[in-house]
Design a protein around this motif. Sequence first.
Motif, PDB file in Angstrom:
ATOM      1  N   GLU A  95       0.832  -1.220   0.000  1.00  0.00           N
ATOM      2  CA  GLU A  95       0.000   0.000   0.000  1.00  0.00           C
ATOM      3  C   GLU A  95       0.862   1.265   0.000  1.00  0.00           C
ATOM      4  OE1 GLU A  95      -3.518  -0.073   0.373  1.00  0.00           O
ATOM      5  OE2 GLU A  95      -3.388  -2.232   0.114  1.00  0.00           O
ATOM      6  N   MET A 134      -0.557  -3.176 -17.725  1.00  0.00           N
ATOM      7  CA  MET A 134      -0.220  -2.341 -16.557  1.00  0.00           C
ATOM      8  C   MET A 134       1.195  -1.774 -16.681  1.00  0.00           C
ATOM      9  SD  MET A 134      -1.975  -4.279 -13.355  1.00  0.00           S
ATOM     10  CE  MET A 134      -1.784  -2.885 -12.275  1.00  0.00           C
ATOM     11  N   GLU A 137       1.016   1.016 -19.190  1.00  0.00           N
ATOM     12  CA  GLU A 137       0.355   2.193 -18.605  1.00  0.00           C
ATOM     13  C   GLU A 137       1.328   2.934 -17.679  1.00  0.00           C
ATOM     14  OE1 GLU A 137      -3.235   1.435 -16.316  1.00  0.00           O
ATOM     15  OE2 GLU A 137      -3.140   3.468 -15.482  1.00  0.00           O
ATOM     16  N   ALA A 138       2.056   2.168 -16.877  1.00  0.00           N
ATOM     17  CA  ALA A 138       3.017   2.794 -15.953  1.00  0.00           C
ATOM     18  C   ALA A 138       4.106   3.529 -16.725  1.00  0.00           C
ATOM     19  CB  ALA A 138       3.634   1.725 -15.052  1.00  0.00           C
ATOM     20  N   ASN A 141       2.691   6.646 -18.277  1.00  0.00           N
ATOM     21  CA  ASN A 141       2.512   7.687 -17.259  1.00  0.00           C
ATOM     22  C   ASN A 141       3.754   8.568 -17.121  1.00  0.00           C
ATOM     23  OD1 ASN A 141      -0.099   7.264 -16.360  1.00  0.00           O
ATOM     24  ND2 ASN A 141       0.498   5.715 -14.857  1.00  0.00           N
ATOM     25  N   MET A 169       4.793   3.276  -8.607  1.00  0.00           N
ATOM     26  CA  MET A 169       3.347   3.475  -8.754  1.00  0.00           C
ATOM     27  C   MET A 169       2.613   2.226  -9.220  1.00  0.00           C
ATOM     28  SD  MET A 169       2.768   6.608  -7.963  1.00  0.00           S
ATOM     29  CE  MET A 169       1.062   6.617  -8.478  1.00  0.00           C
ATOM     30  N   ARG A 172      -0.200   0.624  -7.480  1.00  0.00           N
ATOM     31  CA  ARG A 172      -1.229   1.605  -7.115  1.00  0.00           C
ATOM     32  C   ARG A 172      -1.253   1.855  -5.606  1.00  0.00           C
ATOM     33  NH1 ARG A 172      -4.476   0.519 -11.798  1.00  0.00           N
ATOM     34  NH2 ARG A 172      -2.938   0.838 -13.395  1.00  0.00           N
ATOM     35  N   LYS A 174      -1.408   3.667  -1.947  1.00  0.00           N
ATOM     36  CA  LYS A 174      -2.208   4.790  -1.467  1.00  0.00           C
ATOM     37  C   LYS A 174      -1.313   5.899  -0.927  1.00  0.00           C
ATOM     38  CE  LYS A 174      -6.012   1.737  -0.328  1.00  0.00           C
ATOM     39  NZ  LYS A 174      -6.439   0.796   0.701  1.00  0.00           N
ATOM     40  N   LEU A 200       0.701  12.284 -11.130  1.00  0.00           N
ATOM     41  CA  LEU A 200       0.343  10.971 -10.578  1.00  0.00           C
ATOM     42  C   LEU A 200      -0.477  11.119  -9.299  1.00  0.00           C
ATOM     43  CD1 LEU A 200       3.725   9.140 -11.281  1.00  0.00           C
ATOM     44  CD2 LEU A 200       1.561   8.856 -12.494  1.00  0.00           C
ATOM     45  N   LYS A 203      -3.912  11.854 -10.556  1.00  0.00           N
ATOM     46  CA  LYS A 203      -4.512  10.714 -11.267  1.00  0.00           C
ATOM     47  C   LYS A 203      -4.913   9.599 -10.305  1.00  0.00           C
ATOM     48  CE  LYS A 203      -3.675   7.610 -15.167  1.00  0.00           C
ATOM     49  NZ  LYS A 203      -2.783   7.251 -16.268  1.00  0.00           N
ATOM     50  N   TYR A 204      -4.044   9.278  -9.352  1.00  0.00           N
ATOM     51  CA  TYR A 204      -4.302   8.134  -8.473  1.00  0.00           C
ATOM     52  C   TYR A 204      -4.736   8.532  -7.065  1.00  0.00           C
ATOM     53  CZ  TYR A 204      -2.090   5.515 -12.230  1.00  0.00           C
ATOM     54  OH  TYR A 204      -1.796   4.973 -13.454  1.00  0.00           O
ATOM     55  N   THR A 206      -3.213   9.882  -4.492  1.00  0.00           N
ATOM     56  CA  THR A 206      -2.322   9.352  -3.457  1.00  0.00           C
ATOM     57  C   THR A 206      -2.021  10.407  -2.394  1.00  0.00           C
ATOM     58  OG1 THR A 206      -0.457  10.023  -4.820  1.00  0.00           O
ATOM     59  CG2 THR A 206      -1.154   7.719  -4.982  1.00  0.00           C
TER      60      THR A 206
END
Lengths: 255, 256
Positions: A95, A134, A137-138, A141, A169, A172, A174, A200, A203-204, A206
């Motif tokens: 996490e 994935m 995508e990373a 990014n 990242m 994903r 937190k 980022l 987008k996420y 965090t």
Amino acid sequence: MEHGQTAEMNDSNGEAVIVINGLCKSFGNNHVLNNFNLRLNSKENLVVLGRSGSGKSVLIKCIIGLLKPDDGEIIVFGNNVDELSHHELDMLRTEIGFLFQSNALYDSMTVRENLEFPLRRHWFELSQKEVDDMVMEALDNVNLGHTSEMMPAELSGGMAKRIALARTMILRPKVILYDEPTTGLDPITAREIESLILKLHDKYQTSSIIISHDMNCVKNTADRVALLLDGKCYTEGSFEDLEKSEDEHVKQFFE
Amino acid sequence: MDIVAKTRDFMSQTGYMARFTGQLFTLGTKPPYEFKEFLVQCYIIGYRSLPLVALTGFIMGLVLTMQLRPSLVYYGVQSQLPVMVGIAIVREIGPVITALIFAGKIGSSIGAELGSMKVTEQIDAMEVSGTNPYKYLVATRVVAGTLMLPVLTMLADAISLFGAYIGVNISAVTSFKLFFMQILRTLEFGDVLPAFIKTFFFGFAVSIVGCYKGYNSNKGTRGVGNSANSAVVLSSVFIFIIDLLAVQVTAILGLN
């Protein structure tokens, strides 16, 4: 928050994702952290500012469990890091993303393998296509989609930092802990990294603790700044508040 | 550093190493297991060491035969050359020389690789990504090393005996079948089994020392160099100590 107060999980600023109370860490006679208190609120970018050797990196290494505190407690998502079993700590670490100052890319693996490594270890149920998607995508990014088959040794400093950020990242997380993300980079690349951090973050959604003494990075990325001095959280506030401060110790950083 | 401090340092290092080794039986035995990385390490440690082990094994058998022959001819017992060489290679020289070569190649390689990963924070990166680096890096290498050295030793023994056959045929003519039948008729269970068993311990010692030195490498490039160097030195010393103990145990069990 003034020095000496303890941080609570919930206050008027919203839900806290990390709360540090009375953290102490020494190396021999060198008392690096001495009754350090801090809280990180949800979806907040908190910059910890301090001089070199003041214990900023030690702080985030204690949070992630790489270093064991001598005293005090670190609560992450309601879990006391010091009381977690090895397995529970490994689960918690999925996490939390950690961007190393040295990037710490696995130099025997390609960029793709670097990014796949955490995915393969935690998300067993993913198909190869999902993993590939994935990874791409990373990489997209951080605008480095073309580097997937390159080795870390073939990357420039800025590219390596961005790949390290992509790897950080990919699960994903937190919360992300950035250890001096712009140190050693030229000003243009440093600004690119700052933009990526903000992109980022948006987008996420965090929460981040950013360790830095690069004032441009602090100004551009911080929602809140905490000043680490003599092992304590000397003061904290917005960048603008601290910039206007008349305190001699604070002014040293903004002059 | 005075003698007291040196003794204290030695004792603490011994304690750390014992604890590091003990983790293999606590952490390393718990699932999930790193089978894929284990197979990769078997390939690197075993397969990639094969050419070096084969070459040194061949030369070992050849040279040993050529060195022994004049002495045996002097005493008129040159017909015993295959038997002598066979027993020497299978019981002692094959396992020990192969283990020393293994220490030089694999011990230093593991020490340098893990040391380099340590100083560049790659081990920390693995840990913060929720992967147990001890299981991924150490347990796989130690198990692979422990299992691969016996295999390499068997191959080295066979190639060494072939080298001995060539050595015999440089000065005389002996048929391949006669040479090997003479060796196989003489070798007993007590010659082969203890020698085979001790190679597991050699492999374990080399791998765990290499991992320990690398995993606990000091900061900086000098630390990596020291890790690789001390991994070879310490594992070589361990090989001789284990060999000494193996001889004693074999004698106690009446297998000599």
